[in-house]
Write an enzyme that holds these catalytic residues in place. Sequence first.
Site, PDB file in Angstrom:
ATOM      1  N   SER A  53       0.929 -23.181  -6.560  1.00  0.00           N
ATOM      2  CA  SER A  53      -0.947 -23.331  -7.135  1.00  0.00           C
ATOM      3  C   SER A  53      -1.047 -24.943  -7.085  1.00  0.00           C
ATOM      4  O   SER A  53      -1.783 -25.298  -7.283  1.00  0.00           O
ATOM      5  CB  SER A  53      -1.349 -22.620  -7.853  1.00  0.00           C
ATOM      6  OG  SER A  53      -1.061 -22.640  -9.025  1.00  0.00           O
ATOM      7  N   LYS A  98      -2.833 -30.672 -13.359  1.00  0.00           N
ATOM      8  CA  LYS A  98      -3.326 -29.242 -12.676  1.00  0.00           C
ATOM      9  C   LYS A  98      -4.496 -28.644 -13.414  1.00  0.00           C
ATOM     10  O   LYS A  98      -5.004 -29.138 -15.521  1.00  0.00           O
ATOM     11  CB  LYS A  98      -2.117 -28.347 -12.686  1.00  0.00           C
ATOM     12  CG  LYS A  98      -3.017 -26.866 -11.793  1.00  0.00           C
ATOM     13  CD  LYS A  98      -1.168 -26.240 -11.732  1.00  0.00           C
ATOM     14  CE  LYS A  98      -1.373 -24.698 -11.313  1.00  0.00           C
ATOM     15  NZ  LYS A  98      -0.352 -24.243 -10.957  1.00  0.00           N
ATOM     16  N   SER A 152       4.901 -21.474  -8.479  1.00  0.00           N
ATOM     17  CA  SER A 152       4.143 -22.985  -7.935  1.00  0.00           C
ATOM     18  C   SER A 152       4.096 -24.294  -8.588  1.00  0.00           C
ATOM     19  O   SER A 152       3.510 -25.267  -8.304  1.00  0.00           O
ATOM     20  CB  SER A 152       2.616 -22.266  -9.166  1.00  0.00           C
ATOM     21  OG  SER A 152       2.257 -20.847  -8.522  1.00  0.00           O
TER      22      SER A 152
END
Length: 433
Positions: A112, A35, A136
Amino acid sequence: MAKDSDYGAFMEKFVLQPSPSDHELPLSGLTFAVKDLYDVDGYVTGFGNPDWARTHPAATSTAPAVLSLLRAGATCIGKTVMDEMAYSIQGENIHYGTPRNPCAPDRIPGGSSSGSAVAVAAKLVDFALGSDTGGSVRAPASYCGILGFRPSHDLVSTTGVIPMAQSFDSMGWFARDPVILNRVGRVLMQLPDVDPVNPSQIIIAEDCFQLSAIPSDRLTEPLFKSVNKLFGGDLVKHAILGDYVKEKVPSFKQFMTEETADQENNITSLAALSSARQLLQRYEFKKNHGEWVSTVKPDLGPGLSETIWEAVRTTDENVDVCHSVRTELRAALNALLGDCGVLAIPTVLEAPPKLQCDPISLDALFVKTFSLLSIAGLSGFCQVSIPLGLYDNLPVAISLLAKHGSDGFLLNLVESLYKNIQEEVGIAEQKGY
């Protein structure tokens, strides 16, 4: 912009080779992605927003979590798209595009850590690093039909990772295979390989499953039948989690508002827990990034802009009570589960919502969803989301939680149960259920 052939999952692609070794390493031959809030030496850590990328220099070192995976033999192939400043569980990014959910292309991937989840679900990598503050890793794992693990709070290094809210930030990961999920966890948390320990009890949170839009039997039966086959059905117990929290976590009453009390079809005490989590998360986000947001005034996507500015205006009122709620909840859940006990809840409350869904109905859904996601967030417990195939052609999942520090036990348990669960899911799907 990420290429469409990659399902829009990647911000940028590069190759970080594993450390050379003379012997077989636990992650040899596996690929992963990270990420875009993990530092990689020589690359700007973009935090999901072009103004952030523009105002920050390239990293001068690589996050220890990433280095540990490279040293264990894995190859990193790039950075993945994420929601701006990690402040959403939708997975939509107005600047870089929304990664395409391989299970349901007309549905959100969840955020996310959207790009990391999609990269794994689309078989572009074997596993991927995300982060989980409010949900997330768990939400996108459920929405994309893969395994997602949120480790016990503070067990995986957050050095070289942009913080969102330190009381909740957990460095989680995704995989399609429970063996890989387990191996990655053992590397990240430096856990020894030990023989699996049987669970002492598996508690089904009845009220949480009644909240779900998916029939509760469709979620719990595969788990129950698998546990019965492996360990005996007498291990399975039932509880009304909301009532237990109401009794054992007195500080939650500070967060009982007309809004939480009036939420239709919600569990009042869990909704109050979610309000406490939201307040502390906003306050810590403001301490971390409020000055940057106020100075730069970044271009933020619709909906997200209001959320972030609301956080920037947060005061410290009741923040001390949030910490009391955390302490009480952890003690209460420790007492409920005991050693080697497991709590089963739905990961989220519905199959993935449609892309560009009506914001008001989506907000109402996510408010209720956070009442479930906040349980592990506030207690610091580890949680795994396990895919349960498709219901009405859309992915669904169940979650198992274990007490703080029981990550190795939970990873082993998932590996033991997974094949049986998937067989039971296959039977349910054949029956059209």
